[in-house]
Design a protein around this motif. Structure first.
Motif, mmCIF file in Angstrom:
data_model
loop_
_atom_site.group_PDB
_atom_site.id
_atom_site.type_symbol
_atom_site.label_atom_id
_atom_site.label_comp_id
_atom_site.label_asym_id
_atom_site.label_seq_id
_atom_site.Cartn_x
_atom_site.Cartn_y
_atom_site.Cartn_z
ATOM 1 N N THR A 139 1.337 13.295 -15.361
ATOM 2 C CA THR A 139 1.384 12.991 -16.800
ATOM 3 C C THR A 139 0.893 11.583 -17.108
ATOM 4 O O THR A 139 0.587 11.288 -18.263
ATOM 5 N N ASP A 140 0.845 10.726 -16.112
ATOM 6 C CA ASP A 140 0.460 9.329 -16.326
ATOM 7 C C ASP A 140 -0.814 9.001 -15.544
ATOM 8 O O ASP A 140 -1.163 9.676 -14.577
ATOM 9 N N GLU A 141 -1.469 7.936 -15.958
ATOM 10 C CA GLU A 141 -2.692 7.508 -15.285
ATOM 11 C C GLU A 141 -2.417 7.182 -13.821
ATOM 12 O O GLU A 141 -1.398 6.582 -13.478
ATOM 13 N N VAL A 142 -3.377 7.595 -12.974
ATOM 14 C CA VAL A 142 -3.281 7.315 -11.544
ATOM 15 C C VAL A 142 -4.302 6.233 -11.211
ATOM 16 O O VAL A 142 -5.507 6.429 -11.396
ATOM 17 N N PRO A 143 -3.874 5.080 -10.725
ATOM 18 C CA PRO A 143 -4.818 3.994 -10.427
ATOM 19 C C PRO A 143 -5.797 4.378 -9.314
ATOM 20 O O PRO A 143 -5.538 5.264 -8.502
ATOM 21 N N ALA A 144 -6.899 3.666 -9.269
ATOM 22 C CA ALA A 144 -7.886 3.876 -8.200
ATOM 23 C C ALA A 144 -7.236 3.691 -6.830
ATOM 24 O O ALA A 144 -6.386 2.807 -6.631
ATOM 25 N N ASP A 145 -7.618 4.574 -5.916
ATOM 26 C CA ASP A 145 -7.181 4.522 -4.515
ATOM 27 C C ASP A 145 -5.676 4.717 -4.320
ATOM 28 O O ASP A 145 -5.153 4.489 -3.224
ATOM 29 N N ALA A 146 -4.965 5.140 -5.367
ATOM 30 C CA ALA A 146 -3.516 5.369 -5.245
ATOM 31 C C ALA A 146 -3.246 6.810 -4.830
ATOM 32 O O ALA A 146 -4.104 7.696 -4.940
ATOM 33 N N LEU A 147 -2.021 7.049 -4.338
ATOM 34 C CA LEU A 147 -1.534 8.411 -4.110
ATOM 35 C C LEU A 147 -0.478 8.702 -5.164
ATOM 36 O O LEU A 147 0.497 7.948 -5.300
ATOM 37 N N ALA A 148 -0.675 9.793 -5.905
ATOM 38 C CA ALA A 148 0.313 10.212 -6.898
ATOM 39 C C ALA A 148 1.057 11.427 -6.380
ATOM 40 O O ALA A 148 0.442 12.434 -6.011
ATOM 41 N N VAL A 149 2.389 11.316 -6.332
ATOM 42 C CA VAL A 149 3.238 12.441 -5.955
ATOM 43 C C VAL A 149 4.151 12.707 -7.140
ATOM 44 O O VAL A 149 4.988 11.873 -7.484
ATOM 45 N N ALA A 150 3.998 13.850 -7.778
ATOM 46 C CA ALA A 150 4.771 14.158 -8.988
ATOM 47 C C ALA A 150 5.389 15.534 -8.838
ATOM 48 O O ALA A 150 5.005 16.501 -9.480
ATOM 49 N N ARG A 151 6.375 15.608 -7.879
ATOM 50 C CA ARG A 151 7.051 16.865 -7.622
ATOM 51 C C ARG A 151 8.444 16.551 -7.094
ATOM 52 O O ARG A 151 8.720 15.426 -6.622
ATOM 53 N N SER A 152 9.336 17.496 -7.140
ATOM 54 C CA SER A 152 10.696 17.280 -6.639
ATOM 55 C C SER A 152 10.688 17.125 -5.118
ATOM 56 O O SER A 152 9.889 17.763 -4.419
ATOM 57 N N ARG A 153 11.612 16.265 -4.624
ATOM 58 C CA ARG A 153 11.722 16.077 -3.178
ATOM 59 C C ARG A 153 12.289 17.343 -2.538
ATOM 60 O O ARG A 153 13.199 17.977 -3.073
ATOM 61 N N GLN A 154 11.746 17.717 -1.394
ATOM 62 C CA GLN A 154 12.207 18.921 -0.693
ATOM 63 C C GLN A 154 13.585 18.701 -0.087
ATOM 64 O O GLN A 154 13.871 17.663 0.507
ATOM 65 N N VAL A 155 14.466 19.694 -0.274
ATOM 66 C CA VAL A 155 15.810 19.662 0.305
ATOM 67 C C VAL A 155 15.973 20.876 1.204
ATOM 68 O O VAL A 155 15.782 22.012 0.750
ATOM 69 N N ASN A 156 16.319 20.692 2.490
ATOM 70 C CA ASN A 156 16.558 21.801 3.420
ATOM 71 C C ASN A 156 18.067 21.981 3.614
ATOM 72 O O ASN A 156 18.764 21.051 4.050
ATOM 73 N N LYS A 157 18.611 23.126 3.339
ATOM 74 C CA LYS A 157 20.030 23.430 3.533
ATOM 75 C C LYS A 157 20.175 24.282 4.782
ATOM 76 O O LYS A 157 19.898 25.493 4.766
ATOM 77 N N GLU A 158 20.593 23.665 5.877
ATOM 78 C CA GLU A 158 20.686 24.334 7.166
ATOM 79 C C GLU A 158 21.653 25.523 7.098
ATOM 80 O O GLU A 158 22.764 25.425 6.563
ATOM 81 N N GLY A 159 21.208 26.674 7.621
ATOM 82 C CA GLY A 159 22.056 27.858 7.726
ATOM 83 C C GLY A 159 22.272 28.613 6.427
ATOM 84 O O GLY A 159 22.958 29.645 6.410
ATOM 85 N N TRP A 160 21.697 28.135 5.363
ATOM 86 C CA TRP A 160 21.940 28.776 4.055
ATOM 87 C C TRP A 160 21.506 30.226 4.047
ATOM 88 O O TRP A 160 22.231 31.109 3.591
ATOM 89 N N ALA A 161 20.345 30.550 4.586
ATOM 90 C CA ALA A 161 19.817 31.915 4.564
ATOM 91 C C ALA A 161 20.682 32.852 5.401
ATOM 92 O O ALA A 161 20.939 34.004 5.037
ATOM 93 N N ARG A 162 21.157 32.326 6.583
ATOM 94 C CA ARG A 162 22.011 33.150 7.436
ATOM 95 C C ARG A 162 23.312 33.514 6.722
ATOM 96 O O ARG A 162 23.771 34.661 6.763
ATOM 97 N N GLU A 163 23.949 32.538 6.070
ATOM 98 C CA GLU A 163 25.194 32.797 5.358
ATOM 99 C C GLU A 163 24.983 33.784 4.211
ATOM 100 O O GLU A 163 25.841 34.635 3.948
ATOM 101 N N ARG A 164 23.828 33.679 3.577
ATOM 102 C CA ARG A 164 23.538 34.608 2.467
ATOM 103 C C ARG A 164 23.436 36.038 2.963
ATOM 104 O O ARG A 164 23.934 36.974 2.344
ATOM 105 N N ARG A 165 22.789 36.217 4.122
ATOM 106 C CA ARG A 165 22.650 37.560 4.670
ATOM 107 C C ARG A 165 24.012 38.128 5.075
ATOM 108 O O ARG A 165 24.284 39.317 4.876
ATOM 109 N N LYS A 166 24.882 37.263 5.620
ATOM 110 C CA LYS A 166 26.225 37.728 5.997
ATOM 111 C C LYS A 166 26.984 38.229 4.779
ATOM 112 O O LYS A 166 27.648 39.276 4.807
#
Length: 463
Positions: free
Chosen positions: A430-457
């Motif tokens: 949504t904002d200007e990205v300066p020359a030679d910069a890296l723009a990251v505009a997304r939510s940080r990834q969160v890993n919840k260990e074992g979540w899928a296994r518990e869901r299947r149980k």
């Protein structure tokens, strides 16, 4: 020089077309029948050009806005072609010289034929000069009959005897008249409604009865006088027109892999060594350069393709420009106002609208770029979108040279990405990205260990 008044007959309803559209406005090669005739007449050097209108006159008037110098004469009621001529002659007033009569349903008529008719009429001093043609299939057209080479009479299709139907010389309605005798004969006719419409054979008979000289001129090409009176004849005229255009291109060094399925408009230009694959459609004032390749299923309208460019299968290009050595497609869509620079690459399922795309830049997959300026050597990743519309106003996106746009990015305009900058995949910028910069505009990834296994149980426990 003899004063020339051209009269184009466009008043009839064209009942055999079975259409709500007036016959003169049906299109051939993307151009109305009436416009084809006006193009031919425009080259004949006439002092005036008058179009006779009658059936749905408001539609014809609107179409003639593109021809401001053309005069109009109104035929009411519609009492046939000779009455239409009389209406035009009356509207023109007392003029001298030559009347050139041309029906509005002759899209294949050439200016050279009109010039020959006028030249022969002037040279011979005849009262009437008629254009004729010998055609292989004369069904539906008025036939010409002669004795010792001289015209004796002409007969409409509906009035022909079985023997006369074998005649192959036709009259398509193009004729020149000396002004004085035509006005005199028209002045003797009764135009009361209910009488049979008078046609060209009637006028020829009246001239012959008075001993007035009638000369004939054979058309440059037979198909020129084959009028369009039905949808079938419109299609037949289209075949002849496309064939002539394709032959012109092939004679100039263009390769047509299958001429029967190649549709090139009359005003299109194609350079030598270009290859057109089957089912290519080039329309309007499209220009294709030298040594290009246009693949099957592609349609270009009012667009320019520079030398050595390649357009792959099933692309739609409208009012756009493609630079030299660029590659486009397959399945790309360029909307009006798009300019793709030299050596650029636009891949499959990419849509550009009012976008300038710089030299050597790439957008290979599944992308929409609207109201954008993209610099040189830019890489646009798959799934990138310029969000150019806020519900009220269109806004511009600028991506400067050598920027890298990661896949599945959204550039929410107005926004600028500086030279050499990187946009991380999946970002919403949504904002200007300066020359030679890296723009990251997304939510940080969160890993919840074992979540899928518990869901299947839990799911199995519920069963």
């Amino acid at each position: 020089m003899t004063e020339l008044q051209t009269i184009i007959l466009a008043a009839g309803p064209g009942l055999r077309m079975h259409s709500q559209r007036p016959k003169p406005l049906h299109k051939l090669g993307g151009i109305a029948l009436l416009d084809w005739v006006l193009r031919a007449a425009h080259a004949d050097g006439a002092s005036t050009t008058t179009v006779v209108i009658g059936h749905k006159p408001e539609l014809i008037r609107e179409a003639l806005r593109a021809w401001p110098a053309v005069r109009l004469a109104v035929q009411q009621p519609l009492l046939g072609p000779i009455h239409a001529v009389a209406c035009a002659v009356k509207a023109l007033g007392m003029v001298h010289g030559t009347y050139l009569i041309v029906p509005a349903d002759l899209p294949l008529l050439r200016p050279a034929t009109l010039r020959r008719v006028v030249a022969e009429h002037t040279r011979s001093g005849a009262a009437m000069t008629l254009a004729t043609a010998v055609v292989p299939q004369p069904y539906g057209y008025t036939r010409v009959f002669r004795q010792q080479g001289r015209l004796t009479h002409i007969v409409e299709e509906r009035d022909l005897s079985p023997e006369q139907r074998r005649a192959r010389e036709i009259a398509g309605g193009v004729c020149a008249f000396a002004a004085a005798p035509l006005r005199e004969i028209l002045g003797t006719l009764d135009w009361r409604e209910g009488e049979r419409d008078r046609t060209l054979p009637d006028l020829v008979a009246l001239f012959k009865k008075r001993g007035l000289a009638i000369h004939t001129v054979e058309a440059v090409q037979p198909g020129e006088l084959m009028g369009v009176n039905s949808q079938t004849q419109l299609a037949e005229a289209g075949v002849l027109m496309r064939q002539a255009k394709n032959e012109e291109l092939m004679a100039a060094g263009v390769t047509l892999e299958d001429p029967a399925t190649t549709y090139v408009g009359p005003d299109v230009e194609v350079g030598p060594d270009t290859v057109l694959h089957p089912n290519v459609y080039l329309e309007g004032r499209t220009r294709i350069g030298t040594a290009c390749e246009i693949h099957s299923g592609t349609r270009l309208v009012d667009s320019e393709v520079a030398d050595h460019a390649v357009v792959l299968n099933h692309c739609v290009i409208e009012e756009s420009q493609i630079g030299s050595h660029a590659t486009v497609g397959p399945f790309a869509h360029f909307r009006p106002g798009t300019r793709v620079g030299p050596e650029a690459k636009i891949g499959n399922f990419v849509e550009l609208k009012k976008t300038t795309f710089g030299r050597g830049s790439k957008a290979n997959h599944l992308t929409y770029l609207g109201d954008a300026i993209v610099g040189e050597r830019v890489n646009v990743g798959a799934g990138t979108i310029t969000c150019n519309y806020d519900g009220t106003t269109k806004h511009q996106t600028v991506i400067e040279d050598e920027a890298f746009i990661g896949s599945d990015s959204q550039l929410i305009a107005p926004v600028r990405v500086g030279r050499g900058a990187y946009i991380a995949a999946g970002s919403s910028v949504t904002d200007e990205v300066p020359a030679d910069a890296l723009a990251v505009a997304r939510s940080r990834q969160v890993n919840k260990e074992g979540w899928a296994r518990e869901r299947r149980k839990k799911a199995h426990g519920a069963e």
